[in-house]
Enzyme design. Structure first.
Site, PDB file in Angstrom:
ATOM      1  N   LYS A  54      -1.929   0.256   0.126  1.00  0.00           N
ATOM      2  CA  LYS A  54      -0.571  -0.260   0.289  1.00  0.00           C
ATOM      3  C   LYS A  54      -0.413  -1.615  -0.401  1.00  0.00           C
ATOM      4  O   LYS A  54       0.618  -1.884  -1.027  1.00  0.00           O
ATOM      5  CB  LYS A  54      -0.234  -0.345   1.780  1.00  0.00           C
ATOM      6  N   GLN A  98      -1.157  -1.166  11.160  1.00  0.00           N
ATOM      7  CA  GLN A  98      -1.960   0.001  10.796  1.00  0.00           C
ATOM      8  C   GLN A  98      -2.425   0.752  12.042  1.00  0.00           C
ATOM      9  O   GLN A  98      -2.979   0.163  12.966  1.00  0.00           O
ATOM     10  CB  GLN A  98      -3.172  -0.428   9.949  1.00  0.00           C
ATOM     11  N   ASP A 121       8.046   0.933   8.511  1.00  0.00           N
ATOM     12  CA  ASP A 121       7.202   2.111   8.721  1.00  0.00           C
ATOM     13  C   ASP A 121       7.820   3.075   9.723  1.00  0.00           C
ATOM     14  O   ASP A 121       7.260   4.130  10.012  1.00  0.00           O
ATOM     15  CB  ASP A 121       5.812   1.663   9.198  1.00  0.00           C
TER      16      ASP A 121
END
Length: 289
Positions: A54, A98, A121
């Protein structure tokens, strides 16, 4: 019949060129460099690899990235404090926590602490609710990437029967909601579903999101179906067994190179959009709700 390959790697590369131009245009117009902040708790090697991918993608499109590494002993309160700092940091446009986090952390509480405008996200319950209701929100990155991939290849969704295998709050559930919003008839299957093979056999679109290697067997899938595999496991296999499928189905995603690149692409695309919204709300505060 030879299946159409839904090449996420090629599409992501093409979209990155467009994103690079868009980021440059945004900054040339006076906008600040979009910055994605990524939080990694612990030292899981797979998670560290995903984070680096990323970071690399941000660099390729001219976006900034901020990597926050926290020890595996981090508590929920400590992680919430870090998220709050990023929420209030005017340079940060997107926040990614994450997944998964160590077991002592309340992951849902930490996801939901992310400011909705920086939830690039698509992990907050508020963001999920807005998306499911068809309201503006950043959808979960993997389902959003899949929808972009299907649209690019002109895969017809409206009126089709989609079977989603998996009910994760950041993959299976939002995937089902996005397909439903696109006018598909959706069946969600999970670990307690009975007659799984029979249900998969009805699907015009099959989405594998169970997190188990080749749990979904090739002979369950009917001829002419569209096959989307969101899994990735050791040895380069997905959640769906591929033996013989390329000669029978209408389209399928490769593993790797299908869904994975589109997940990252959706994330960085959302970060640019967040930067644009935040800039607009700063310059014209009455124009953005």
């Amino acid at each position: 019949m030879s299946a159409l390959i839904l090449d996420g790697k090629a599409l992501a590369k093409s979209r990155e060129q467009q994103l690079h131009a868009a980021v440059k245009k945004f900054q040339d117009g006076g906008g600040l460099q979009p910055v994605l902040a990524t939080i990694l708790v612990g030292d899981d090697p797979s998670s560290a690899t995903y984070v680096q991918m990323k970071v690399n993608a941000c660099a390729r499109v001219g976006m900034g990235s901020r990597f926050i590494s926290l020890p595996a002993s981090t508590t929920t309160d400590q992680l919430l404090e870090k998220i709050d700092q990023l929420n209030n940091d005017t340079e940060v446009c997107g926040i990614l926590l994450q997944h998964p986090v160590p077991e002592q952390i309340d992951e849902r509480a930490c996801f939901d602490a992310i400011a909705i405008e920086k939830d690039v996200d698509g992990v907050t319950t508020q963001g999920f609710g807005l998306m499911a209701m068809g309201e503006p929100a950043f959808g979960s990155a993997t389902p959003a990437g899949i929808m972009t991939l299907l649209k690019h290849y002109d895969v017809e969704i409206s009126g089709k029967h989609a079977v989603v295998l998996g009910r994760s709050p950041i993959l299976g559930k939002p995937m089902a909601a996005m397909l439903l919003n696109a006018n598909a008839t959706v069946t969600i299957c999970h670990s307690r579903t009975q007659n799984l093979a029979a249900l998969v056999a009805q699907a015009d679109i099959v989405v594998g999101a169970v997190g188990q290697p080749e749990l979904i067997k090739a002979d369950w899938i009917k001829d002419g179906a569209v096959v989307v595999d969101a899994g990735y496991h050791a040895g380069g296999v997905g959640d769906i067994e591929k033996t013989g499928l390329q000669e029978r189905v209408a389209a399928l995603t490769p593993v790797p190179g299908g869904v994975g690149p589109m997940t990252i692409n959706a994330l960085i695309s959302h970060t640019l959009e967040s930067a644009q919204r935040l800039e607009l709300s700063t310059v014209h505060p009455n124009t953005v709700e």
